[in-house]
Design an enzyme around this catalytic site. Sequence first.
Site, mmCIF file in Angstrom:
data_model
loop_
_atom_site.group_PDB
_atom_site.id
_atom_site.type_symbol
_atom_site.label_atom_id
_atom_site.label_comp_id
_atom_site.label_asym_id
_atom_site.label_seq_id
_atom_site.Cartn_x
_atom_site.Cartn_y
_atom_site.Cartn_z
ATOM 1 N N HIS A 140 67.313 15.199 71.218
ATOM 2 C CA HIS A 140 67.758 16.451 71.916
ATOM 3 C C HIS A 140 69.130 17.031 71.353
ATOM 4 O O HIS A 140 70.027 16.937 71.948
ATOM 5 C CB HIS A 140 67.781 16.181 73.350
ATOM 6 C CG HIS A 140 68.584 15.110 73.786
ATOM 7 N ND1 HIS A 140 68.555 13.899 73.362
ATOM 8 C CD2 HIS A 140 69.952 15.134 74.564
ATOM 9 C CE1 HIS A 140 69.399 12.886 73.840
ATOM 10 N NE2 HIS A 140 70.215 13.646 74.482
ATOM 11 N N ARG A 395 59.955 8.811 60.410
ATOM 12 C CA ARG A 395 59.929 10.043 59.639
ATOM 13 C C ARG A 395 61.189 9.527 58.394
ATOM 14 O O ARG A 395 62.308 9.170 58.787
ATOM 15 C CB ARG A 395 60.337 11.356 60.343
ATOM 16 C CG ARG A 395 60.274 12.358 59.212
ATOM 17 C CD ARG A 395 60.421 13.699 59.755
ATOM 18 N NE ARG A 395 61.694 14.291 60.532
ATOM 19 C CZ ARG A 395 62.279 15.215 60.201
ATOM 20 N NH1 ARG A 395 61.593 16.139 59.650
ATOM 21 N NH2 ARG A 395 63.329 15.658 60.983
ATOM 22 N N GLU A 505 57.101 21.973 54.350
ATOM 23 C CA GLU A 505 58.328 22.675 55.038
ATOM 24 C C GLU A 505 58.661 23.874 54.665
ATOM 25 O O GLU A 505 58.637 24.966 55.267
ATOM 26 C CB GLU A 505 59.448 21.704 55.077
ATOM 27 C CG GLU A 505 59.111 20.298 55.954
ATOM 28 C CD GLU A 505 60.285 19.436 56.066
ATOM 29 O OE1 GLU A 505 61.273 19.737 56.748
ATOM 30 O OE2 GLU A 505 60.522 18.382 55.410
ATOM 31 N N ASP A 542 62.238 24.455 58.856
ATOM 32 C CA ASP A 542 62.668 24.881 57.588
ATOM 33 C C ASP A 542 62.079 25.689 56.928
ATOM 34 O O ASP A 542 62.579 26.438 55.965
ATOM 35 C CB ASP A 542 62.485 23.339 56.856
ATOM 36 C CG ASP A 542 63.541 22.630 57.272
ATOM 37 O OD1 ASP A 542 64.819 23.001 56.721
ATOM 38 O OD2 ASP A 542 63.388 21.465 57.819
ATOM 39 N N ARG A 580 57.265 22.152 65.584
ATOM 40 C CA ARG A 580 58.039 23.406 66.354
ATOM 41 C C ARG A 580 59.264 23.117 67.007
ATOM 42 O O ARG A 580 59.403 22.173 67.454
ATOM 43 C CB ARG A 580 57.022 23.922 67.449
ATOM 44 C CG ARG A 580 55.553 24.437 66.913
ATOM 45 C CD ARG A 580 54.848 24.983 68.076
ATOM 46 N NE ARG A 580 53.539 25.514 67.800
ATOM 47 C CZ ARG A 580 53.490 26.996 67.197
ATOM 48 N NH1 ARG A 580 54.592 27.744 67.318
ATOM 49 N NH2 ARG A 580 52.404 27.216 66.660
ATOM 50 N N ARG A 711 71.018 21.957 58.710
ATOM 51 C CA ARG A 711 69.933 21.803 59.261
ATOM 52 C C ARG A 711 69.447 22.949 59.986
ATOM 53 O O ARG A 711 70.340 23.771 60.435
ATOM 54 C CB ARG A 711 69.904 20.640 60.359
ATOM 55 C CG ARG A 711 70.212 19.135 59.560
ATOM 56 C CD ARG A 711 69.794 17.863 60.623
ATOM 57 N NE ARG A 711 69.725 16.778 60.109
ATOM 58 C CZ ARG A 711 68.670 16.295 59.546
ATOM 59 N NH1 ARG A 711 67.484 17.083 59.859
ATOM 60 N NH2 ARG A 711 68.557 15.115 58.926
#
Length: 878
Positions: A140, A395, A505, A542, A580, A711
């Site tokens: 979060h 990841r 991406e 991205d 998403r 980011r």
Amino acid sequence: MAEIDARLREDVHLLGELLGNTIREQHGEAFLDKIELIRQGSKAGRKGSAAGEQQLRDTLDALGDDELLPVARAFNQFLNLANIAEQYHRIRRRRPNEPASFESRVLGELLQRLKNDGHEPEKLARQLARLDIELVLTAHPTEVARRTLIQKYDAITAQLAALDHTDLTDEEGDLARLRLQRLIAEAWHTEEIRRNRPSPVDEAKWGFAVIEHSLWHAVPNFLRRTDQVLHATTGLHLPLEAAPVRFASWMGGDRDGNPNVTAKVSREVLLLARWMAADLYLRDIDHLAAELSMQHASDELRRVVGVHPEPYRAVLKQLRERLRATRAWAEAALDSEVAPGPAVLHENRDLLEPLELCYQSLHHSGMSVIAEGALLDTLRRAATFGLFLVRLDVRQDAARHAAALNEITEYLGLGSYTEWDEEARLTFLQRELDNRRPLLPNQFRPSAETAEVLATCRVVATAPAASLGSYVISMAGAPSDVLAVQLLLKESGLQRPIRVVPLFETLADLENAGPAIDRLLGLHGYRARLHGPQEVMIGYSDSAKDAGTLAAAWAQYRAQETLVEVCRQHEVELLLFHGRGGTVGRGGGPAHAAILSQPPGSVAGRFRTTEQGEMIRFKFGLPDLAEQNLNLYLAAVLEATLQPPPVPQPAWREAMERLAADGVAAYRAVVREHPQFVEYFRQATPEQELGRLPLGSRPAKRRAGGVESLRAIPWIFAWTQTRLMLPAWLGWEAALEHALQRDEQGLLEQMREQWPFFRTRIDMLEMVLAKADASIATLYDERLVETGLQPLGAQLRDLLSQATTIVLGLTGQSELLTHSPETREAITVRNTYLDPLHLLQAELLARSRLRESPADSPLEQALLVSVAGIAAGLRNTG
């Protein structure tokens, strides 16, 4: 509807009044009068009163340094309380004359419609039970509220529910209001902002708390109601083992650009999940043992427990001992490597079988009403959450795997892996994957970076299969990226299949996704290692940052279409994983509409998506809210599977190609090519200050550099704070304008009317434009941006105005969101409280940039509170 809205306004007014009481008690009547003066000035300014706007500015300018923080806190808290009232409004008890909510009706209406359209009841029931929806909870980084405050907000919601009865005595009503006043005072006297950035383990614990306090209760209720609706429509029930919605997590597994997520962290999070699952089931079993005191039982159950006066309790006692052993082992293993004892539960069947035995026995013994109670709820939880609570995804960036292999090949004297072309890489990887001997010699001493990659692979290899989800490769671009991970996992001792998932991406990667997967599926030996569907992740954040939301959305759509066709040709099932975010700029928006707008064939009974950031709390933070959103997901995936949207007409596709080309050109002309853009972005928004906000555990940047290194989250978050909302709409204005110049108004209207994909994109664009505010963006420029850069800000606001005008023309409205008055009203109400925060934030940013202040100074704290308040007011912030 009017009565429901009146009840919402009453709740907002009550919470505001109680907050005012709390502020008066601490700061006095004069300070509260000042807050009211600011609010009234803001309200009048919003109605076009120049005097009101001037009053607002004058009052804020006159604030002393010691008043900045409490003023920011006052408006921040009100916006949080407005959110609470609105959330509760969505789940409040409906009175007899009030219509049922869409969320509670959606599945029943869909099943009836499908049945009327000729779908056989048996097939409907079978398809519903077989749905495979996985919601992947991600960390979060934009959840600015502390967990302590979130718990207080939940308690405030509970007190609103307690007040929401027409039969309360005066004494009961007074007592409920007193409790509400106390809770609001507790929230007011609690710091909003964390002092320290959370660790990845803290983030994982936050995710577990959402399960413990909300989803653990919501899932059995959701499945019970789903079963009731299914039975009412088809006469059939959900099987006991049905789990159409499950949960996974990236918290503690997502190491892409986050050096704080290590193999040690992932191992700890896996063990904490096992501990938490065992603890939650133990609470259920204790409750069931108290309930199931009956003596009548089936012969099958008797054979298991022997002669016993309370056979159900005997079965549950055995299970309870095994759960206790599992919990104790998981706790001990957190500190050191401890082998699990024989009583530790490893397989979900070991949890399910004793519960199913009791369930079947109760039915067999004429006690069905008891079987269908708390015992069924525990069975549903066990089917959904299993022994591991959530499946952990891992990841990592493709470049990290390539660097590790490069180190290995150079050590072995084979050359430089990173310098090989794709064919050379594939030849090497396939040969080594087929080779039985180890690739790594014992004397190999890797660098710290490669050692960490290999340590993560060992954690994956040793963890139970059911505790893990997928291994996701970010910035994937070629088949070798997938085989590289498979080889590293093989070398780390993995002897079972795991889904290795390329994440496409950027715009170029999305365009190459189909050919890359086609080549991958055609490789010798790959299919033998696949064991299940081919999972592919589509990146929304991205790609939108790279090309703008228009070109990105079309690239995502076309990539999915191509992947569906490629997998059909190879006779392999496809599972699309949608990455998403919470905002439109990161692929967010209403999930129900988004799912129904996916390409036909892309949602074939399977759907996997991330649930990002603060949206987890807004969608799943309360059991009733979670039920509503689970209903929406279930109904949308079922409908998209059985009644997919139409294939777009050739003319629509050609129009989208033109729109996307114009959109990406206009977007990049500003973001990449305008020489002043980066400097303007850094002066006009709080982008640099956001790096100081202790949000998520990972850095704001992947690497050193400009906008491209940011980011997607801080990129969106910064523009949201100033209300320009630039990433979500830039490019649309030029693309739609060019379409109108080509006399394509009628074609655009047809696309919006008949094509769910295009309609959903325009609806989301409209919502973003309604939240954008050029006048607010102007005040940031006036206070923060040097004179030479201000023309660029004016140019961007002009483009925003063009976008609004074109969308209004396309939708045939005089004002944005005319068709959605509730959303418009919510934005209007919030603006009264947001405007002072924006003005205050611009002033605080100016002061902060003039002098360095410690993080705990009133100025810095007020700045961070203003960020939190604006985030709360606009909700989908990152």
